[in-house]
Design a protein around this motif. Structure first.
Motif, PDB file in Angstrom:
ATOM      1  N   GLU A 174      -5.363  -5.830  -0.392  1.00  0.00           N
ATOM      2  CA  GLU A 174      -6.733  -6.267  -0.109  1.00  0.00           C
ATOM      3  C   GLU A 174      -7.619  -6.231  -1.348  1.00  0.00           C
ATOM      4  O   GLU A 174      -8.594  -6.983  -1.448  1.00  0.00           O
ATOM      5  CB  GLU A 174      -7.327  -5.392   0.997  1.00  0.00           C
ATOM      6  CG  GLU A 174      -6.706  -5.633   2.369  1.00  0.00           C
ATOM      7  CD  GLU A 174      -7.231  -4.669   3.421  1.00  0.00           C
ATOM      8  OE1 GLU A 174      -7.912  -3.685   3.021  1.00  0.00           O
ATOM      9  OE2 GLU A 174      -6.969  -4.885   4.619  1.00  0.00           O
ATOM     10  N   SER A 175      -7.284  -5.374  -2.305  1.00  0.00           N
ATOM     11  CA  SER A 175      -8.107  -5.253  -3.521  1.00  0.00           C
ATOM     12  C   SER A 175      -7.797  -6.329  -4.559  1.00  0.00           C
ATOM     13  O   SER A 175      -8.508  -6.455  -5.550  1.00  0.00           O
ATOM     14  CB  SER A 175      -7.905  -3.874  -4.154  1.00  0.00           C
ATOM     15  OG  SER A 175      -6.587  -3.756  -4.690  1.00  0.00           O
ATOM     16  N   ARG A 176      -6.738  -7.127  -4.334  1.00  0.00           N
ATOM     17  CA  ARG A 176      -6.348  -8.158  -5.303  1.00  0.00           C
ATOM     18  C   ARG A 176      -7.163  -9.437  -5.107  1.00  0.00           C
ATOM     19  O   ARG A 176      -7.662  -9.725  -4.014  1.00  0.00           O
ATOM     20  CB  ARG A 176      -4.861  -8.507  -5.177  1.00  0.00           C
ATOM     21  CG  ARG A 176      -3.866  -7.354  -5.306  1.00  0.00           C
ATOM     22  CD  ARG A 176      -3.945  -6.690  -6.682  1.00  0.00           C
ATOM     23  NE  ARG A 176      -4.850  -5.538  -6.675  1.00  0.00           N
ATOM     24  CZ  ARG A 176      -5.198  -4.857  -7.761  1.00  0.00           C
ATOM     25  NH1 ARG A 176      -4.751  -5.227  -8.938  1.00  0.00           N
ATOM     26  NH2 ARG A 176      -6.002  -3.828  -7.672  1.00  0.00           N
ATOM     27  N   THR A 177      -7.284 -10.244  -6.173  1.00  0.00           N
ATOM     28  CA  THR A 177      -7.927 -11.552  -6.054  1.00  0.00           C
ATOM     29  C   THR A 177      -6.984 -12.524  -5.368  1.00  0.00           C
ATOM     30  O   THR A 177      -5.766 -12.305  -5.323  1.00  0.00           O
ATOM     31  CB  THR A 177      -8.319 -12.097  -7.440  1.00  0.00           C
ATOM     32  OG1 THR A 177      -7.139 -12.210  -8.245  1.00  0.00           O
ATOM     33  CG2 THR A 177      -9.299 -11.158  -8.130  1.00  0.00           C
ATOM     34  N   VAL A 178      -7.522 -13.621  -4.884  1.00  0.00           N
ATOM     35  CA  VAL A 178      -6.767 -14.507  -4.018  1.00  0.00           C
ATOM     36  C   VAL A 178      -5.551 -15.136  -4.695  1.00  0.00           C
ATOM     37  O   VAL A 178      -4.520 -15.380  -4.056  1.00  0.00           O
ATOM     38  CB  VAL A 178      -7.697 -15.602  -3.440  1.00  0.00           C
ATOM     39  CG1 VAL A 178      -8.189 -16.525  -4.552  1.00  0.00           C
ATOM     40  CG2 VAL A 178      -6.982 -16.401  -2.346  1.00  0.00           C
ATOM     41  N   ASN A 179      -5.646 -15.384  -6.016  1.00  0.00           N
ATOM     42  CA  ASN A 179      -4.534 -16.025  -6.718  1.00  0.00           C
ATOM     43  C   ASN A 179      -3.676 -15.039  -7.510  1.00  0.00           C
ATOM     44  O   ASN A 179      -2.759 -15.454  -8.226  1.00  0.00           O
ATOM     45  CB  ASN A 179      -5.060 -17.110  -7.667  1.00  0.00           C
ATOM     46  CG  ASN A 179      -5.619 -18.299  -6.919  1.00  0.00           C
ATOM     47  OD1 ASN A 179      -4.997 -18.796  -5.979  1.00  0.00           O
ATOM     48  ND2 ASN A 179      -6.803 -18.746  -7.314  1.00  0.00           N
ATOM     49  N   GLU A 180      -3.985 -13.758  -7.393  1.00  0.00           N
ATOM     50  CA  GLU A 180      -3.227 -12.770  -8.151  1.00  0.00           C
ATOM     51  C   GLU A 180      -1.827 -12.597  -7.554  1.00  0.00           C
ATOM     52  O   GLU A 180      -1.637 -12.609  -6.336  1.00  0.00           O
ATOM     53  CB  GLU A 180      -3.960 -11.434  -8.144  1.00  0.00           C
ATOM     54  CG  GLU A 180      -3.349 -10.398  -9.077  1.00  0.00           C
ATOM     55  CD  GLU A 180      -4.233  -9.180  -9.221  1.00  0.00           C
ATOM     56  OE1 GLU A 180      -3.751  -8.157  -9.734  1.00  0.00           O
ATOM     57  OE2 GLU A 180      -5.415  -9.255  -8.823  1.00  0.00           O
ATOM     58  N   ASN A 181      -0.833 -12.454  -8.449  1.00  0.00           N
ATOM     59  CA  ASN A 181       0.544 -12.316  -7.991  1.00  0.00           C
ATOM     60  C   ASN A 181       0.792 -10.950  -7.364  1.00  0.00           C
ATOM     61  O   ASN A 181       0.330  -9.923  -7.870  1.00  0.00           O
ATOM     62  CB  ASN A 181       1.518 -12.518  -9.152  1.00  0.00           C
ATOM     63  CG  ASN A 181       1.650 -13.980  -9.522  1.00  0.00           C
ATOM     64  OD1 ASN A 181       1.550 -14.852  -8.664  1.00  0.00           O
ATOM     65  ND2 ASN A 181       1.889 -14.259 -10.791  1.00  0.00           N
ATOM     66  N   ILE A 182       1.516 -10.951  -6.258  1.00  0.00           N
ATOM     67  CA  ILE A 182       1.931  -9.742  -5.563  1.00  0.00           C
ATOM     68  C   ILE A 182       3.459  -9.680  -5.602  1.00  0.00           C
ATOM     69  O   ILE A 182       4.142 -10.683  -5.363  1.00  0.00           O
ATOM     70  CB  ILE A 182       1.462  -9.746  -4.093  1.00  0.00           C
ATOM     71  CG1 ILE A 182      -0.057  -9.931  -4.008  1.00  0.00           C
ATOM     72  CG2 ILE A 182       1.911  -8.470  -3.384  1.00  0.00           C
ATOM     73  CD1 ILE A 182      -0.865  -8.781  -4.537  1.00  0.00           C
ATOM     74  N   PHE A 183       4.000  -8.528  -5.927  1.00  0.00           N
ATOM     75  CA  PHE A 183       5.448  -8.345  -5.956  1.00  0.00           C
ATOM     76  C   PHE A 183       5.901  -7.687  -4.650  1.00  0.00           C
ATOM     77  O   PHE A 183       5.284  -6.713  -4.190  1.00  0.00           O
ATOM     78  CB  PHE A 183       5.862  -7.466  -7.141  1.00  0.00           C
ATOM     79  CG  PHE A 183       5.586  -8.108  -8.475  1.00  0.00           C
ATOM     80  CD1 PHE A 183       6.537  -8.913  -9.076  1.00  0.00           C
ATOM     81  CD2 PHE A 183       4.375  -7.908  -9.129  1.00  0.00           C
ATOM     82  CE1 PHE A 183       6.291  -9.511 -10.297  1.00  0.00           C
ATOM     83  CE2 PHE A 183       4.119  -8.495 -10.347  1.00  0.00           C
ATOM     84  CZ  PHE A 183       5.088  -9.304 -10.944  1.00  0.00           C
ATOM     85  N   THR A 184       6.982  -8.224  -4.077  1.00  0.00           N
ATOM     86  CA  THR A 184       7.542  -7.649  -2.857  1.00  0.00           C
ATOM     87  C   THR A 184       9.037  -7.445  -3.016  1.00  0.00           C
ATOM     88  O   THR A 184       9.690  -8.131  -3.811  1.00  0.00           O
ATOM     89  CB  THR A 184       7.287  -8.567  -1.644  1.00  0.00           C
ATOM     90  OG1 THR A 184       7.882  -9.847  -1.894  1.00  0.00           O
ATOM     91  CG2 THR A 184       5.801  -8.739  -1.389  1.00  0.00           C
TER      92      THR A 184
END
Length: 711
Positions: A269-279
């Motif tokens: 939730e703290s990330r910006t909309v286009n920031e990459n998330i690793f899963t």
């Protein structure tokens, strides 16, 4: 980010040295910088996710940009601008520089980035920095790197590279860059561990500026530079996608990187909309890929100074430079020679313009062009200035002799060469006096006696390996105001005035074009430029053959470091990069770029860079539709002008296409010098309002420089 997935693991071509991976090339070991101690750092703890059935369960992953470590070293050395052509292999470095407030000036060709860094180094005394991507990005700089080497200009070239695990196996833009570039730089490093970023970069800056300055090269493979999160993703160990594509069911598989401690949901939730998330991947990753990743973690990222990315827990600043200092005994000996001389002569070259600090006969001193100019004026010795030394005395001075150098050397009874190389520019030493004592001072041991042992070209009386700027400052102090009789300088100055009167008279002669049409006389064009340029705060960039050589005889640089030319390599194409670097480094000065029409073709596209980076350069093209310097000798020797003719190209319109302002004079019967002057003043006004400008002057041919080619 470029990918480097592989179907099987193969060890990189490396050796284990003191527990570290290191690549050895031409006697250079890439790894920890020798003699440099790292501050103690906590070992990277390997704890985290359990998705991989315990196989990756002990890994702690950090997403911080390790490129910040390199950027911090760059900033700590006083670098205000870096030059680049963007590429995925070097993105972490460019972003790091941007975050630290370093101006990242991107250009249209990698060679321009290197030339711009060269210009900044010459003008500021701080090593220039160019960053280029892997493979073609590095090879595109080769000409500029060699130009830096021969011009003795300190530049740090940073290159990306294919991932270390993929080199030699068909990776994107993979080439053995070290073998290509190592022979023409002072030293080349391949950095294979994050812990070595800072010590290697500090040593690179130190070596570039020490002794005889020159270029150095630092290579960062992609898997070393991108950090474990991005590398793991490219190896297929993690999935990477922007936040906007993350679904609620993906949250349990989210990897929260170190040093974050919040929950997975809170972190997403703290990330910006286009920031990459690793899963975590849904299926068990291939064992070879996991093994490769563990290998990187234990070598590349082990003992990485992660805390230094956010805090200054390391020393990023400059190391002491090694600059050879003159001795009191050597200065005293030359004082005796100078006091006896009736017709002494001084040749000052580009190397004398270096700014440095030494411990000399009078203690610790810092000296550069301003101190050099003051010292030479105090000596009262007639002086010829070459290369970067042009402009040392300003527009005019009784001790600055501009013409008839060969004749003056034949008459002198003592010749002092300060930072001068007896190469083709001095006819390999043949033009030096045969009977008068010759003293040569140079940082380079090789250049002190270059060609002295070749068929009796010349013979030095005394050689001194030392910084020539500091030597002349010490010499002036030791002379205590004693100067030669003024008649000698007066004789040389009178001969100069007569020669220049003849040159100016030639400027009024008709000059015809390729079809016999009357065009602007190139000498008259140069005198018009000299008249329009301001009396101070101007830098002249010289990039060309015949037209620029004519300008060298007629223009008068206004101040120290007011003239930039390629140097001994004679490289065409430096103009766009030199002018951009000069204007960004010295925004308060007018930058005049003098192009021949041949050399203009190399970098006229950089008008796009001038426009985007707010660099209102004034470019003047001497357009004779020909490679005239070559044609002049080729036709009488071989009876053909093959490959020499060009066209009267509308370079002014080309510049406008790249966002600049263009003017043309001479194409429609406007060949009078007054018309040229009017157009130049209009161009100057446009530049003062913020526009980069190109003036395309159609010039004719004269016999002014017949027989002048040097090889």
């Amino acid at each position: 980010m470029p990918t480097f997935r592989e179907s099987s693991l193969r060890s990189p071509k490396s050796v284990m040295t003191a527990g570290r991976r290191a690549t050895v090339l031409a006697g250079h070991v890439t790894g920890a910088a020798s003699g440099t101690q790292l501050a103690a750092q906590p070992t990277l703890s390997l704890n985290a996710s359990s998705i991989y059935h315990g196989l990756l369960g002990d890994l702690k992953l950090d997403s911080r940009n390790v490129g910040m470590l390199v950027a911090k070293v760059i900033a700590a050395h006083g670098v205000k601008h870096v030059f680049t052509l963007v590429g995925g292999h070097i993105s972490p470095l460019l972003v790091g520089c941007e975050k630290l407030g370093i101006k990242v000036a991107d250009v249209r060709h990698e060679v321009t980035a290197m030339f711009a860094a060269d210009a900044v180094a010459r003008l500021t005394g701080v090593p220039g920095v160019a960053l280029v991507t892997a493979g073609p990005g590095v090879t595109n700089t080769i000409t500029a790197v060699q130009n830096c080497a021969l011009a003795q200009s300190p530049v740090v070239l940073i290159g990306g590279a294919a991932p270390s695990l993929s080199q030699g196996r068909g990776a994107l833009q993979d080439i053995d860059q070290m073998s290509v570039i190592a022979p023409i730089v002072k030293k080349a490093w391949r950095v294979l561990a994050v812990r070595d970023f800072v010590p290697v970069m500090r040593e690179a800056f130190q070596l570039a500026a020490s002794g005889v300055p020159g270029p150095v090269f630092v290579e960062f493979p992609l898997d070393v530079l991108y950090g474990p999160m991005a590398v793991g993703s490219s190896l297929g160990l993690f999935d990477m996608q922007p936040k906007k594509k993350i679904k609620p069911e993906d949250i349990p598989r989210v990897i929260v990187p170190s040093p974050e401690t919040c929950s997975k949901k809170e972190w997403v939730e703290s990330r910006t909309v286009n920031e990459n998330i690793f899963t975590e991947v849904k299926n068990k990753p291939p064992f070879p890929m996991e093994t490769a990743f563990r290998f990187l973690i234990k070598t590349v990222y082990a003992d990485a100074p992660w805390e230094a990315i956010d805090k200054d827990t390391l020393d990023f600043g400059p190391l002491p430079l090694n600059v050879p200092a003159p001795t009191a005994a050597s200065v005293s000996q030359i004082v005796g020679m100078l006091k006896k001389a009736k017709r002494p002569l001084l040749l000052i070259g580009s190397q004398a313009m270096l700014t440095s600090e030494i411990t000399g006969p009078r203690g610790k001193k810092k000296a550069g062009p301003d101190e050099l100019a003051e010292a030479v004026r105090a000596l009262g010795v007639p002086s010829f200035l070459g290369g970067m030394a042009r402009g040392l005395f300003g527009e005019n001075h009784p001790m600055h002799i501009r013409q008839n150098r060969r004749e003056a050397m034949a008459k002198c009874d003592l010749l002092i060469m300060a930072g001068v190389v007896p190469d083709f520019r001095l006819d390999y030493g043949r033009s030096l006096p045969k009977k008068a004592p010759i003293v040569t001072i140079n940082r380079s041991e090789r250049d002190l006696t270059l060609n002295a042992d070749f068929a009796g070209m010349w013979k030095p009386t005394m050689t001194l390996q030392a910084d020539s700027c500091h030597f002349l400052v010490e010499l002036a102090a030791a002379m205590k105001g004693a100067t030669p009789a003024p008649e000698w300088a007066g004789e040389l100055k009178a001969a100069e005035v007569a020669k220049e009167a003849g040159n100016e008279a030639k400027g009024s002669e008709p000059a015809s074009g390729q079809s016999g049409q009357q065009l602007v006389n190139p000498i008259a064009a140069c005198y018009a430029i000299d008249k329009v340029m301001p009396k101070k705060d101007v830098i002249i960039v010289a990039d060309g053959g015949d037209f620029v050589a004519t300008a060298a005889y007629t223009l008068r640089p206004r101040e120290p470091l007011g003239w930039l030319d390629p140097g001994a390599f004679g490289t065409l194409g430096v103009g766009g990069g030199f002018a951009l670097g000069a204007k960004l480094a010295r925004p308060d000065k007018e930058v005049w770029l003098l192009w021949g029409d041949g050399s203009c073709g190399y970098s006229v596209a950089e008008f796009d860079s001038f426009t985007r980076h707010n660099a209102p350069v004034i470019a003047v093209v001497g357009n004779d539709a020909c490679w005239s310097q070559i044609e002049r000798d080729q036709v009488p020797m071989f009876g053909s002008s093959v490959a020499c003719p060009l066209a009267y190209t509308s370079y002014d319109k080309v510049a406008e296409g790249f966002g600049g302002k263009g003017f043309c004079v001479g194409a429609d019967g406007q060949y009078d010098a007054r018309q040229v002057e009017e157009v130049l003043r209009e161009a100057q006004s446009c530049a003062q309002q913020g526009a980069a400008v190109l003036v395309n002057i159609h010039i004719g041919k004269t016999d002014f420089r017949e027989g002048s080619i040097s090889v």
